[in-house]
Write an enzyme that holds these catalytic residues in place. Sequence first.
Site, PDB file in Angstrom:
ATOM      1  CG  HIS A  94      27.969  50.459   7.485  1.00  0.00           C
ATOM      2  ND1 HIS A  94      27.790  51.667   6.864  1.00  0.00           N
ATOM      3  CD2 HIS A  94      28.271  49.592   6.504  1.00  0.00           C
ATOM      4  CE1 HIS A  94      27.987  51.524   5.565  1.00  0.00           C
ATOM      5  NE2 HIS A  94      28.275  50.275   5.320  1.00  0.00           N
ATOM      6  CG  ASP A 164      36.097  46.148   0.072  1.00  0.00           C
ATOM      7  OD1 ASP A 164      37.321  45.948   0.078  1.00  0.00           O
ATOM      8  OD2 ASP A 164      35.298  45.462  -0.585  1.00  0.00           O
ATOM      9  CD  GLU A 280      37.427  43.240  -2.565  1.00  0.00           C
ATOM     10  OE1 GLU A 280      36.613  43.892  -3.260  1.00  0.00           O
ATOM     11  OE2 GLU A 280      37.550  43.402  -1.326  1.00  0.00           O
TER      12      GLU A 280
END
Length: 537
Positions: A94, A164, A280
């Site tokens: 990723h 996240d 956030e």
Amino acid sequence: MMAAKLLLMLAICRWIVTVGLMLDPTELLLLGVEERLSVDPLDLESASLDFGGLHRAEPWAVLHPASAQDVAWLVKAAYDSSHGFTVSARGHGHSINGQAMTTNGVVIQMSSGSGERRRLGIGRPVAPRVYEKFMYVDVWGGELWIDVLRSTLEYGLAPKSWTDYLYLSVGGTLSNAGISGQAFNHGPQISNVYELDVVTGKGELLTCSEEDNSDLFHAVLGGLGQFGIITRARIALEPAPQMVRWIRVLYSNFSTFTHDQEYLISLHGQSDSQKFDYVEGFAIVDEGLINNWRSSFFSPRNPVKISSIDAKGNGGVLYCLEVTRNYGGLDADTIDEEVDALLTKLNFIPNTVFTTDLPYVDFLDRVHKAELTLRSKGLWDVPHPWLNLFVPKSRIADFDRGVFKGILGSKNRTSGPILIYPMNKNKWDEKTSAVTPEEDVFYLVALLRSALDNGDETQTLDYLSDQNRRILRFCDDAGINVKQYLPYYTTQQQWRDHFGHKWAQFYQRKLEFDPRHILATGQRIFKPSFNPTSASW
């Protein structure tokens, strides 16, 4: 086994002919791991790309380790090799800027689940081991955080700090920092590690912590894979909550939005009942964003429309504050009162409070559900020209004017979320390799956009990449001393500027732990040279 040896030798010899690789195939065959070295074209293709989709590498083999010793043996072979080859560790793939890639070398596939690993009958080297009494868990460096969570929840425990997205490897996030909305309170993931097992660039397998081999410990945390490969991490745990109250409120005034965010993170020292557990936010520069995949919180039957909210004088930009309160058991009786007391201190647009309750694990795993939707539409495996910046608190208003209301503006369609939220610097350990602005509070601004081939020029890879360059140029011209998170530069001078006063230490640590510049060459920080005096590209 003989067939595997023959296939590996043929593959290496092919590389020697086509790219002039100076490597004796017997150097790898003597390792005793040839049955776990893959030269399958599908395996090589997978290891040649990452999530960013911006770079391509050409590895000539992939190692699927069955143990930390396999990792150490391979790296030791590279270190001892008369001709040399490079090694990069890959978790879930990723990364966005080539950190997990290498050309003319071997990629170590740390995370399980690949088709080749299943074919070879190799599972994960070791399962997570939870120490309930001591409130920590030992995990393999390639373990995905979602599997760490599943293991610890069996004991009613969970790690304190998250990203996240949970389908990332432990070693991968710890080599960067690992941040999310809990970082204001608990710090990044690298602030919640007790101990590591690391294979250095010399092929040494060492245990390190604050007390033992502390220089290696701090080097590896946030070290971008430059000093060693994490094969085990001991992660701090806390009692896992049962439920989450998830709340979003909207702002049209940026100053009010940031004031409220900074107030909320200033409560980090208060009791649980007097603060939120997660803070956030994101900028909304286009109406589609608030109801898109990352923002699927809002009901499709009742979508939020920017046009329904007065944003005059604000460049058509709105801002969303996202907070949560964890609860369960006795807390359930007081959750409404506690949340209301916190919300009354905030100055969001009236009547824009959106609330939902869901299990803790569902909140943490919220992005994965969106991933499945995007995969079904063929919109996940596309280039991701992400730009992640740490912006000093003192200049965040200038950034808003120049980027959100300027370069981005309200006329562009946005193919991904634009996160913005503050963190407390005192939650970060200055001894680690991670770099942040020199202010007590700084913001993450993350432009998590996808390049799409849908006929819209503003969503193409070229357009978004150029826009990223314009943002960085604006910050440079305006004297906004941003620091890239998940950084990527093309010259060592740029890397020197990035690390600033930490560069000398970073360089010395490289000489100590990876003197032949074997590891993580995709970052292009140090040239993969086997001449110790050659240290730059």
